[in-house]
Design a protein around this motif. Sequence first.
Motif, PDB file in Angstrom:
ATOM      1  N   SER A  86      21.602   2.416   3.196  1.00 48.35           N
ATOM      2  CA  SER A  86      21.602   3.500   4.184  1.00 48.35           C
ATOM      3  C   SER A  86      21.085   4.821   3.625  1.00 48.35           C
ATOM      4  CB  SER A  86      23.015   3.727   4.756  1.00 48.35           C
ATOM      5  OG  SER A  86      23.464   2.550   5.414  1.00 48.35           O
ATOM      6  N   GLY A  87      20.609   4.809   2.377  1.00 49.31           N
ATOM      7  CA  GLY A  87      20.031   6.002   1.777  1.00 49.31           C
ATOM      8  C   GLY A  87      18.513   5.936   1.779  1.00 49.31           C
ATOM      9  N   ASP A  88      17.896   7.082   1.546  1.00 52.46           N
ATOM     10  CA  ASP A  88      16.441   7.163   1.493  1.00 52.46           C
ATOM     11  C   ASP A  88      15.933   6.728   0.123  1.00 52.46           C
ATOM     12  OD1 ASP A  88      16.652   8.285   4.021  1.00 52.46           O
ATOM     13  OD2 ASP A  88      16.611  10.334   3.254  1.00 52.46           O
ATOM     14  N   VAL A  89      14.689   6.288   0.091  1.00 54.86           N
ATOM     15  CA  VAL A  89      14.028   5.898  -1.157  1.00 54.86           C
ATOM     16  C   VAL A  89      12.753   6.709  -1.317  1.00 54.86           C
ATOM     17  CG1 VAL A  89      12.828   4.042  -2.383  1.00 54.86           C
ATOM     18  CG2 VAL A  89      14.982   3.558  -1.201  1.00 54.86           C
ATOM     19  N   LEU A  90      12.567   7.242  -2.515  1.00 55.72           N
ATOM     20  CA  LEU A  90      11.308   7.854  -2.913  1.00 55.72           C
ATOM     21  C   LEU A  90      10.793   7.085  -4.125  1.00 55.72           C
ATOM     22  CD1 LEU A  90      11.902  11.729  -2.800  1.00 55.72           C
ATOM     23  CD2 LEU A  90      10.255  10.438  -1.445  1.00 55.72           C
ATOM     24  N   MET A  91       9.687   6.374  -3.953  1.00 50.73           N
ATOM     25  CA  MET A  91       9.095   5.637  -5.063  1.00 50.73           C
ATOM     26  C   MET A  91       7.869   6.389  -5.568  1.00 50.73           C
ATOM     27  SD  MET A  91       7.595   1.745  -5.296  1.00 50.73           S
ATOM     28  CE  MET A  91       9.203   0.969  -5.569  1.00 50.73           C
ATOM     29  N   LEU A  92       7.877   6.746  -6.848  1.00 54.66           N
ATOM     30  CA  LEU A  92       6.807   7.528  -7.439  1.00 54.66           C
ATOM     31  C   LEU A  92       5.713   6.633  -8.020  1.00 54.66           C
ATOM     32  CD1 LEU A  92       9.153   9.585  -7.234  1.00 54.66           C
ATOM     33  CD2 LEU A  92       8.333  10.566  -9.390  1.00 54.66           C
ATOM     34  N   PRO A  93       4.484   7.127  -8.045  1.00 51.21           N
ATOM     35  CA  PRO A  93       3.419   6.409  -8.754  1.00 51.21           C
ATOM     36  C   PRO A  93       3.575   6.587 -10.257  1.00 51.21           C
ATOM     37  CG  PRO A  93       2.584   8.496  -7.956  1.00 51.21           C
ATOM     38  CD  PRO A  93       4.006   8.383  -7.435  1.00 51.21           C
ATOM     39  N   ALA A  94       2.835   5.819 -11.028  1.00 50.44           N
ATOM     40  CA  ALA A  94       2.862   5.967 -12.483  1.00 50.44           C
ATOM     41  C   ALA A  94       2.262   7.312 -12.870  1.00 50.44           C
ATOM     42  CB  ALA A  94       2.086   4.830 -13.139  1.00 50.44           C
ATOM     43  N   PHE A  95       2.973   8.053 -13.732  1.00 52.18           N
ATOM     44  CA  PHE A  95       2.441   9.328 -14.197  1.00 52.18           C
ATOM     45  C   PHE A  95       1.271   9.115 -15.157  1.00 52.18           C
ATOM     46  CE2 PHE A  95       2.559  13.386 -16.570  1.00 52.18           C
ATOM     47  CZ  PHE A  95       2.478  14.260 -15.485  1.00 52.18           C
ATOM     48  N   ASN A  96       1.299   8.033 -15.904  1.00 52.04           N
ATOM     49  CA  ASN A  96       0.201   7.704 -16.817  1.00 52.04           C
ATOM     50  C   ASN A  96      -0.967   7.133 -16.022  1.00 52.04           C
ATOM     51  OD1 ASN A  96      -1.536   6.576 -18.813  1.00 52.04           O
ATOM     52  ND2 ASN A  96       0.207   6.295 -20.198  1.00 52.04           N
ATOM     53  N   ARG A  97      -2.116   7.797 -16.102  1.00 50.86           N
ATOM     54  CA  ARG A  97      -3.273   7.356 -15.329  1.00 50.86           C
ATOM     55  C   ARG A  97      -3.916   6.096 -15.892  1.00 50.86           C
ATOM     56  NH1 ARG A  97      -6.588  12.814 -13.782  1.00 50.86           N
ATOM     57  NH2 ARG A  97      -6.603  13.129 -16.039  1.00 50.86           N
ATOM     58  N   LEU A  98      -3.504   5.677 -17.111  1.00 56.06           N
ATOM     59  CA  LEU A  98      -4.001   4.428 -17.667  1.00 56.06           C
ATOM     60  C   LEU A  98      -3.205   3.221 -17.178  1.00 56.06           C
ATOM     61  CD1 LEU A  98      -4.585   5.451 -21.405  1.00 56.06           C
ATOM     62  CD2 LEU A  98      -6.240   5.445 -19.528  1.00 56.06           C
ATOM     63  N   ALA A  99      -2.019   3.469 -16.635  1.00 58.05           N
ATOM     64  CA  ALA A  99      -1.189   2.363 -16.139  1.00 58.05           C
ATOM     65  C   ALA A  99      -1.765   1.856 -14.821  1.00 58.05           C
ATOM     66  CB  ALA A  99       0.242   2.824 -15.937  1.00 58.05           C
ATOM     67  N   PRO A 100      -2.059   0.576 -14.726  1.00 50.26           N
ATOM     68  CA  PRO A 100      -2.638   0.067 -13.477  1.00 50.26           C
ATOM     69  C   PRO A 100      -1.664   0.194 -12.316  1.00 50.26           C
ATOM     70  CG  PRO A 100      -2.010  -1.750 -14.920  1.00 50.26           C
ATOM     71  CD  PRO A 100      -1.857  -0.495 -15.723  1.00 50.26           C
ATOM     72  N   GLY A 101      -2.181   0.607 -11.178  1.00 48.70           N
ATOM     73  CA  GLY A 101      -1.359   0.714  -9.987  1.00 48.70           C
ATOM     74  C   GLY A 101      -1.534  -0.496  -9.093  1.00 48.70           C
ATOM     75  N   VAL A 102      -0.580  -0.732  -8.231  1.00 55.15           N
ATOM     76  CA  VAL A 102      -0.688  -1.812  -7.257  1.00 55.15           C
ATOM     77  C   VAL A 102      -1.070  -1.213  -5.906  1.00 55.15           C
ATOM     78  CG1 VAL A 102       0.961  -3.296  -8.446  1.00 55.15           C
ATOM     79  CG2 VAL A 102       1.786  -1.730  -6.702  1.00 55.15           C
ATOM     80  N   GLU A 103      -1.998  -1.839  -5.232  1.00 56.74           N
ATOM     81  CA  GLU A 103      -2.443  -1.375  -3.917  1.00 56.74           C
ATOM     82  C   GLU A 103      -1.438  -1.831  -2.869  1.00 56.74           C
ATOM     83  OE1 GLU A 103      -6.803  -1.334  -2.288  1.00 56.74           O
ATOM     84  OE2 GLU A 103      -5.807  -3.161  -1.584  1.00 56.74           O
ATOM     85  N   VAL A 104      -0.830  -0.879  -2.186  1.00 58.23           N
ATOM     86  CA  VAL A 104       0.262  -1.207  -1.268  1.00 58.23           C
ATOM     87  C   VAL A 104      -0.209  -1.496   0.150  1.00 58.23           C
ATOM     88  CG1 VAL A 104       1.882   0.191  -2.599  1.00 58.23           C
ATOM     89  CG2 VAL A 104       0.703   1.216  -0.641  1.00 58.23           C
ATOM     90  N   ASN A 105      -1.495  -1.316   0.433  1.00 56.36           N
ATOM     91  CA  ASN A 105      -1.989  -1.452   1.812  1.00 56.36           C
ATOM     92  C   ASN A 105      -1.485  -2.711   2.501  1.00 56.36           C
ATOM     93  OD1 ASN A 105      -3.846   0.306   0.267  1.00 56.36           O
ATOM     94  ND2 ASN A 105      -4.923   0.486   2.216  1.00 56.36           N
ATOM     95  N   GLY A 106      -1.596  -3.832   1.819  1.00 58.27           N
ATOM     96  CA  GLY A 106      -1.225  -5.100   2.445  1.00 58.27           C
ATOM     97  C   GLY A 106       0.069  -5.696   1.932  1.00 58.27           C
ATOM     98  N   MET A 107       0.840  -4.931   1.164  1.00 55.61           N
ATOM     99  CA  MET A 107       2.042  -5.483   0.551  1.00 55.61           C
ATOM    100  C   MET A 107       3.186  -5.609   1.550  1.00 55.61           C
ATOM    101  SD  MET A 107       1.973  -3.706  -3.245  1.00 55.61           S
ATOM    102  CE  MET A 107       3.554  -4.386  -3.741  1.00 55.61           C
ATOM    103  N   ARG A 108       3.922  -6.697   1.424  1.00 52.70           N
ATOM    104  CA  ARG A 108       5.138  -6.930   2.193  1.00 52.70           C
ATOM    105  C   ARG A 108       6.341  -6.705   1.274  1.00 52.70           C
ATOM    106  NH1 ARG A 108       3.161  -7.399   7.486  1.00 52.70           N
ATOM    107  NH2 ARG A 108       1.144  -8.452   7.358  1.00 52.70           N
ATOM    108  N   THR A 109       7.514  -6.720   1.851  1.00 51.90           N
ATOM    109  CA  THR A 109       8.717  -6.455   1.070  1.00 51.90           C
ATOM    110  C   THR A 109       8.807  -7.378  -0.140  1.00 51.90           C
ATOM    111  OG1 THR A 109       9.881  -5.716   3.060  1.00 51.90           O
ATOM    112  CG2 THR A 109      11.235  -6.349   1.171  1.00 51.90           C
ATOM    113  N   ARG A 110       8.497  -8.632   0.039  1.00 52.60           N
ATOM    114  CA  ARG A 110       8.615  -9.610  -1.048  1.00 52.60           C
ATOM    115  C   ARG A 110       7.622  -9.359  -2.181  1.00 52.60           C
ATOM    116  NH1 ARG A 110       6.114 -12.198   3.224  1.00 52.60           N
ATOM    117  NH2 ARG A 110       3.964 -12.881   2.846  1.00 52.60           N
TER     118      ARG A 110
END
Length: 243
Positions: A181-205
Amino acid sequence: MSEFVVGDRAVFLPASGTLVVADLHVGRDEASDVEVPLGERADLRDRLAASLDRFSPAEVVFAGDVLHSFGRASAATETSLNGLTAACRDRGARPVLVAGNHDTMLSSVWDGPVHDEYRLVGKPGDDSGGGGEESEVLVCHGHEDPDGVADCYVVGHDHPTITIEGRRRPCVLYGPGTYRSGDVLMLPAFNRLAPGVEVNGMRTRDFQSPLVTDADALRPLVYDDAADEALRFPPLGKLRRLL
């Protein structure tokens, strides 16, 4: 929801005077198979210093995966971390370190306390600056369920990015009321060398963090450095139908 301001791969919570960054992955450049140094140390320090100068926080919480390597912490990694914490202290901000799943060697290069989760207390509003009653914020890495309960959970771990009009950019994901019942704030990686995941098509799983319980409700917030503001996008469930 506690008032928050989205910065460059960071979030500032004015009520507690806290800047939060996640997934610094200090030493990530050492793990890269390249002959030319990638400039990680200066990049991390300079961008952190810019956020410190912008927000003038009382404390800076490093929300897990402070280090990259599981098995060793080199002298260069220790020097880099010392530079980051020194940048905080030089500006009057107290560094607070929260452990992530990568941080098995953190205590070998940091002689201060290492928290599993770190609680803030402040006055809430929303990301546009509203007011309200006192709210509790819990900062943790997000790789496992926290012990504490709060009105808002600030996490990292998944390194979210989003592709808009062919450009891939780091983003904060904001999910109101989506975890205990609380809010979530998920931050991106601060290190620009760390690969990010593209969330456009991501589902909860598809998310690794157990704090993501409804991916469709997560709203991407993208920092626009030219305008010095966050661009707000519809929740992922709606955004998928628009892209």
